[in-house]
Design an enzyme around this catalytic site. Sequence first.
Site, PDB file in Angstrom:
ATOM      1  N   LEU A  18       0.831  -1.205   0.000  1.00  0.00           N
ATOM      2  CA  LEU A  18       0.000   0.000   0.000  1.00  0.00           C
ATOM      3  C   LEU A  18       0.866   1.256   0.000  1.00  0.00           C
ATOM      4  O   LEU A  18       0.573   2.230  -0.687  1.00  0.00           O
ATOM      5  CB  LEU A  18      -0.943  -0.001   1.215  1.00  0.00           C
ATOM      6  N   GLY A 441      22.308  18.013  15.594  1.00  0.00           N
ATOM      7  CA  GLY A 441      23.057  16.766  15.425  1.00  0.00           C
ATOM      8  C   GLY A 441      23.213  16.336  13.987  1.00  0.00           C
ATOM      9  O   GLY A 441      24.319  16.217  13.488  1.00  0.00           O
ATOM     10  N   TRP A 570      10.876   3.541  21.254  1.00  0.00           N
ATOM     11  CA  TRP A 570      10.782   3.280  19.816  1.00  0.00           C
ATOM     12  C   TRP A 570      11.161   1.841  19.456  1.00  0.00           C
ATOM     13  O   TRP A 570      11.477   1.545  18.314  1.00  0.00           O
ATOM     14  CB  TRP A 570      11.624   4.300  19.037  1.00  0.00           C
ATOM     15  N   HIS A 650      18.116  16.846  24.057  1.00  0.00           N
ATOM     16  CA  HIS A 650      17.270  17.473  23.051  1.00  0.00           C
ATOM     17  C   HIS A 650      15.919  16.792  23.036  1.00  0.00           C
ATOM     18  O   HIS A 650      15.821  15.569  23.117  1.00  0.00           O
ATOM     19  CB  HIS A 650      17.917  17.366  21.661  1.00  0.00           C
ATOM     20  N   HIS A 703      11.209  21.505   9.513  1.00  0.00           N
ATOM     21  CA  HIS A 703      10.329  20.744   8.619  1.00  0.00           C
ATOM     22  C   HIS A 703      10.072  21.496   7.331  1.00  0.00           C
ATOM     23  O   HIS A 703       9.643  20.921   6.346  1.00  0.00           O
ATOM     24  CB  HIS A 703       8.990  20.459   9.310  1.00  0.00           C
TER      25      HIS A 703
HETATM   26  N1  GLN Z   1      20.305  14.265  17.003  1.00  0.00           N
HETATM   27  C1  GLN Z   1      19.155  13.912  16.227  1.00  0.00           C
HETATM   28  C2  GLN Z   1      19.224  14.621  14.889  1.00  0.00           C
HETATM   29  O1  GLN Z   1      19.743  15.699  14.849  1.00  0.00           O
HETATM   30  C3  GLN Z   1      17.885  14.287  16.929  1.00  0.00           C
HETATM   31  C4  GLN Z   1      16.681  13.861  16.176  1.00  0.00           C
HETATM   32  C5  GLN Z   1      15.387  14.064  16.896  1.00  0.00           C
HETATM   33  O2  GLN Z   1      15.301  14.813  17.825  1.00  0.00           O
HETATM   34  N2  GLN Z   1      14.337  13.427  16.447  1.00  0.00           N
HETATM   35  O3  GLN Z   1      18.709  14.130  13.899  1.00  0.00           O
HETATM   36 ZN    ZN Z   2      14.287  16.818  17.533  1.00  0.00          ZN
END
Ligand code: GLN
Ligand code: ZN
Length: 763
Positions: A18, A441, A570, A650, A703
């Site tokens: 799909l 990162g 995850w 983070h 994004h």
């Molecule tokens: N260190 C990861 C990156 O920069 C953090 C990703 C995340 O917070 N989802 O991709």
């Molecule tokens: Zn992030």
Amino acid sequence: MTTIHSLGFPRIGARRELKFALESYWKGQSSRDTLLHLGAQLRQKHWADQSGLDWVPVGDFSFYDQVLDMSFTLGNLPERVQGFQGDALDNYFRVARGRSAPAADGTPDCCGGVAAGEMTKWFDTNYHYIVPEFSAATTFTLDASRLLAQLAEAAAQGVQAKPVVLGPLTYLAIGKAKDASDKLALLERLLPVYAQLLDTLAQQGVQWVQIDEPILVTELDADWQHAFNTAYHHLKAAKVKLLVATYFGQLQDNVYLAAHLPVAGLHVDAVNDREGVLPLLNLLPTHKVLSLGVVNGRNIWKTDLTAVLDWLEPLAQRLGERLWIAPSCSLLHVPVDLDSEQQLDSEVKSWLAFALQKLDELKVLGTALRQGRSAVQDALAANQAALAARRTSVRVNNPAVQTTVARISAHLGLRESPYAQRAPKQSARLKLPPYPTTSIGSFPQTAQIRQARSDFKAGRLDPAGYRAAMRQEIARSVREQEALGLDVLVHGEAERNDMVEYFGEQLEGYAFSQFGWVQSYGSRCVKPPILFGDISRPQAMTVEWIAYAQSLTRKPMKGMLTGPVTILNWSFVRDDQPRSASCKQLALAIREEVLDLEKAGVRIIQIDEAALREGLPLRKTQWKEYLDWAVESFRITANGVRDETQIHTHMCYSEFNDIIASIADMDADVITIETSRSDMELLDAFEHFQYPNEIGPGVYDIHSPNIPTQEHIVQLMQKAAERIPAERLWVNPDCGLKTRQWSEVIPALANMVAAAKTLRACT
Ligand code: GLN
Ligand code: ZN
């Protein structure tokens, strides 16, 4: 006689058929008919896969999302897509994905198109649904066409169909009133449409309808409880029998309400709430069906069939015809077929069950209840043997790990000194300017990087060649960052395919499937690693890359790790020990990596906890327990370092109000967070709490391909400085840059660095 049934089946296809069909259609590479045909084929196959069940779910298939399907069934389309002239399926995808209007020259334009519906997590799963939109003016009109078409297909195939719909209360509860009006006030308008839907289904000869109300496992205030009664009394006149389905948790104080709804049956999650079943049974009126979800629909382990039977048989005696059994929830949340796995370690494989295998387990249970255990003797014996092997396997049990976990004491989670004493030592060592700049990162995962990795995995590139290719990428990102003038550099994560998989692959106790995909949203799937055993770290996982990156620059290079809570949340995790125990094992393994990085001279170490919030239990009363062990795990990982070593964390989400105390308790020296889209308002939580450590509020949304301007970043940081003292602020993007292109990253970071310089000049 016990009835066996299921609540829903994965729709993406055993080979993600799909996904590929959708993406090809969206790119204009295949026709709508091809997509519709593939959908019909998948449904047909999945119903055949479920043959042997007494009732088979129909209507659970979706081209994108079952909640969005329900919005279309109820005629609740966002105003911005009403009146669309094209095909209904295309309009459906417009809501799901948004649409940028083509500019005059043909290049896509950010503005003018249609905004996508908001997406959010489906209860405590990793599945994301499109949030229904409401306002005081919302009205509903029935469009049963999708369900009717699928019922007709099912009938043609001779399937005993049980249509599945999302219930009215859950539908309202998980939606959003855009004008802050009272959603419950819409119930009066919604119920006639549900009644009409049920009548329409009855006319098709439908006997049972599964009506999903998972909000019954969450805290409901008196208004919502009352609304449940109102709603189901209204629907009582329907000529179909209703099976109200709850899952993912415990009924607790909603048990009386659930037991007494005027419906023909109730499904409950007997994996998550086995203790709740007897009290429920004692309340349940004797004409009602009780469906027990006894096979875990959320995890991938074999069920202990004998143990389930020991528990179920007396209930079957008591309930007779009224007992139904099923998976605990829709099988949407597990991969399709274990038999597809050819490379999975055979020992680990023998402990697992994916959707198809879970249905087999259900059939074994059904047969045992109907005909006695002897009728399925061999299956039960094989199941017992597999479970016994798992319990005692040396792959699962590592006494050394168990001893270390047993020895965890409070001091492991403590830094040498409190932040106020560490901070001056760190600044003396790091010599950073005010408003230091950094990134989160990752840098772009370019086509070359992906190519090198797939060549390496396929054996076309040898380890030395792969290592050289990754070093080249690291060198490139260091060069770019030096040129940009960033203060704290990162190596760019070129060598990482995924922030959890990368670590899972190097830890003992993890296995990886080839086809274990689970839908995350729309055509997107994730393949969670399988945490099956005690976790240990045979060797350093990141030190070589980071040390190499550090060797290329005099600026501080951040070590980059994924934290234990995120790795846990995850993954598919063990069901033979509490999540907290697995998390502590992960914490100890990552702690070793932290200490090795420190030993290698790395001065700043970032430990990402992107999924900490996701792990919050459905009921607030259980939050504290989770947060306690999650924070402790992070502290164990992070806090073994010397005062001079700076720990960053983070988190990429924007709700901190209700967990701010725990965030502060993590005691990271610096936290970087997503903030740009909230205009820095989210810092209010930190301000009110008087959050004591340093914060890097994200200054641009990664994004979007848009390049943030220097002025905008300065403005945002000035707003931040109204809330947090400037000497504790960092300047960074919202999240990692792996999905962007270098051509977007460079000008964006250049503006960010220029903004920091402006800010410094003003202070
Ligand atoms: N260190 C990861 C990156 O920069 C953090 C990703 C995340 O917070 N989802 O991709
Ligand atoms: Zn992030």
